[in-house]
Enzyme design. Sequence first.
Site, mmCIF file in Angstrom:
data_model
loop_
_atom_site.group_PDB
_atom_site.id
_atom_site.type_symbol
_atom_site.label_atom_id
_atom_site.label_comp_id
_atom_site.label_asym_id
_atom_site.label_seq_id
_atom_site.Cartn_x
_atom_site.Cartn_y
_atom_site.Cartn_z
ATOM 1 N N SER A 274 0.830 -1.210 0.000
ATOM 2 C CA SER A 274 0.000 0.000 0.000
ATOM 3 C C SER A 274 0.862 1.256 0.000
ATOM 4 C CB SER A 274 -0.889 -0.010 1.243
ATOM 5 O OG SER A 274 -1.922 0.935 1.136
ATOM 6 N N PRO A 275 0.372 2.347 -0.609
ATOM 7 C CA PRO A 275 1.116 3.609 -0.544
ATOM 8 C C PRO A 275 1.343 4.032 0.909
ATOM 9 C CG PRO A 275 -0.673 3.755 -2.139
ATOM 10 C CD PRO A 275 -0.863 2.476 -1.386
ATOM 11 N N GLN B 174 1.226 6.763 -7.188
ATOM 12 C CA GLN B 174 -0.006 7.404 -6.726
ATOM 13 C C GLN B 174 0.181 8.914 -6.809
ATOM 14 O OE1 GLN B 174 -1.200 7.915 -2.471
ATOM 15 N NE2 GLN B 174 -2.790 6.408 -2.949
ATOM 16 N N TYR C 141 -7.453 14.947 1.010
ATOM 17 C CA TYR C 141 -6.571 15.751 0.172
ATOM 18 C C TYR C 141 -7.413 16.456 -0.893
ATOM 19 C CZ TYR C 141 -2.987 13.230 2.728
ATOM 20 O OH TYR C 141 -2.206 12.712 3.741
ATOM 21 N N ARG D 250 -8.132 5.921 -5.718
ATOM 22 C CA ARG D 250 -8.366 5.678 -4.299
ATOM 23 C C ARG D 250 -9.410 6.662 -3.794
ATOM 24 N NH1 ARG D 250 -4.369 4.411 0.805
ATOM 25 N NH2 ARG D 250 -4.366 2.433 -0.286
ATOM 26 N N ARG E 220 1.400 -1.618 7.101
ATOM 27 C CA ARG E 220 2.252 -1.910 8.263
ATOM 28 C C ARG E 220 2.894 -3.291 8.214
ATOM 29 N NH1 ARG E 220 -1.677 1.562 10.140
ATOM 30 N NH2 ARG E 220 -0.919 3.329 11.376
#
Length: 780
Positions: A420-421, A499, A581, A629, A723
């Site tokens: 994942s980013p 991304q 964002y 996303r 993680r």
Amino acid sequence: MATSDTRRIAVIGGGPGGLYAAALLKRLGPGREVTVWERNAPDDTFGFGVVLSDETLGGIEHADPVVYRALSDAFVRWDTIDVVHRGAVQTSGGHGFAALGRRTLLRILHERCASLGVRIHFRSPAPPAAELAAHHDLVIAADGVHSATRAAHALHFRPTVTTHRNRYIWLAADFAFDAFRFEIAETEYGVMQLHAYPFSRPSPGHRPGVPGESGASTVIVEMREEVWRAAGLDTCDTAESAARCAKVFADALGGRPLRSNHSSWLTFATVSNARWSHGSTVLLGDAAHTAHFSIGSGTKLAVEDALALAACVDEHPALPDALAAYEEERRPVVQSTQRAAAASLRWFEELPQYVDQPPRRFAFNLLTRSRRVTHDNLRLRDPGFTGAVEEEFGCAPGTPPMFTPLRLRGLELRNRVVVSPMDMYSATDGVPGDFHLVHLGARALGGAGLIMTEMTCTSPQGRITPGCAGLWTDEQADAWARITRFVHDSAPGTAIGVQLGHSGRKGSTRLMWDGIDQPLEEGNWPVSAASPLPYAPGVNQVPKALDAGGLALIREEFTEAARRAAHSGFDLLELHCAHGYLLSGFLSPLTNRRTDAYGGTLANRLRFPLEVFDAVRAVWPADRPMTVRISATDWAEGGTSDEDAVAVARAFADHGADAIDVSTGQVVPEERPEYGRSYQTPYADRIRNALDVPVITVGAISSWDDVNSLLLAGRADLCALARPHLYDPHWTLHAAAEQGYTGPGATWPLPYRAGSRTPPTGRTDAPKPRLTLDRAATQV
């Protein structure tokens, strides 16, 4: 040992939890005076059968062998589940259930209480808890989901009661099903479902159809509120409801009738409390917590509460310490059960979205709905059933679901694992350096099918922090090209995606470890957004609302960044429209207050993100996929709804998105996420099954077993883990090794191949003693 702190005990409520607590406390302290108040008669009860787990039975066996033997004699045991849908029956074995009639359970507990000297006042409403507390050392409030004790002391217990959307009714059939049966009926009014299980065996030499001789089963019929109303069941009395339900599920019942027992149509209420005790009064069972019946947990939790409470009272000399220990022991267990029950409840609420799944996948999805039963667990229980599901999914022999390939346009991913980013905040002037090469290179070598860059910013003003990476200069593009070359040359078969995003109102902040979302101490740059709303009022700066010129400039910045990304050699491009964002800020009604063509309705709020998507898609190579996303919920009142999320995903898919990367939240600081294992997957699941568009799911996915389970159930097409890949860059290769997989979906780099087997550990197979002597014999 019994203590002087608990000589007189009052129990409010004579259900299984209250009765068992009374019996245990009296057994542990024969000198105690224990009194139970039950407002109903001894034979009055609601519902029919009770299911208990082996874990619960083990606790009962150790605490009270007398009760355990009586229960064991009465239990009906079976180990199969039948899932019936569209005329097909899928059977899964190895599950292990034990059930008995609720009246039988109460009779056993009544007899045990009587034998121990517990006084039970039937047909006697209990005095208020405060009044009992004046004359008793301990007051146990086991007065159910509508607890008067909890309501009277609500300011202290601080309860939360959440009602849900489905209607259900408890009924019974006078014969014993031979399995736990889930059956789906697609009626002219909508989808209805049946949950049924036996709780009484047929009598020896029974005559079929004779009540009481053919055994008995609990039957729960459930459906959405709107289906219940459309079918006219909201105007039916109990008898007519039972007759209508028996007609809908006539095949399952063999044409036999259903009966009720004070039954009515209900909506389930999830109960939780901030505190479980108040002075000498303590909540137990449904008064303290509830968990949806679809995982069979109510009586189980109440009995386990009773076991823990009795043990804690016996172990701690002072009652306050005992009650604190009881809550400390039970709360994590209950919360875990409630999370599983919530997942199960939601699955049945959203059942209509699954009915078109292939039959075996549908059954697997149902069986794994709570996340307590997993792919690996089912494979141990019933390898034949699980193997059939894998074959239907398309797994090659010996290939776990996570190592099956997936094609998006011209890109074939060798497995379903995505790194994942993750923002690293380690770039200099937007240029990724050696850290990024090692970080992304290590994870590429680790076997994932796709690794994603962090959010890569389209302009200096679009950064989150001074350490964010970018793609607004050729120097940055060259640095990214170095990384993509390494991935393609050193980890053949691994794809790398970029991304692209713009920070919007969440920009000009410190590095995460210096104060997340906090403004810079110096060197701040102006920020812009859909509306002039600061992320945290009084903390973050007020952004400039973008005008026509600002919108055009940002579209061009995204386009130029996409061109550079293509030249840098990225295999996939993801547009970041999540987490508050810039583009996400246009989508959410909490952050977009515009009154022009880019605000108001969802269609208007989508306008600018879609313009950016179209501009990027136009310059991004046609054979390379694009994903988007989104935040499928803001976790805040008035934010993005489930329906909005599906509409947003549909709009991007219609414009050419090859997959939707479904995340949640981080849009407003006042969010209240419901954290837990795979907690964001239901949102991906809803989008995937509503639109039949590939989805990437994220959020607290940590085990390869979860990845396999989510894929096989059809809840996601790709699983993105963050993680776990920070903890172990070779997470995917290790997952392959642990599953004994050595195929093309997880190829070890040649220099690492010697490490493809689990390293040996110290010897654990020392010879066992061949003879164990009886203690008495050794003393001779």
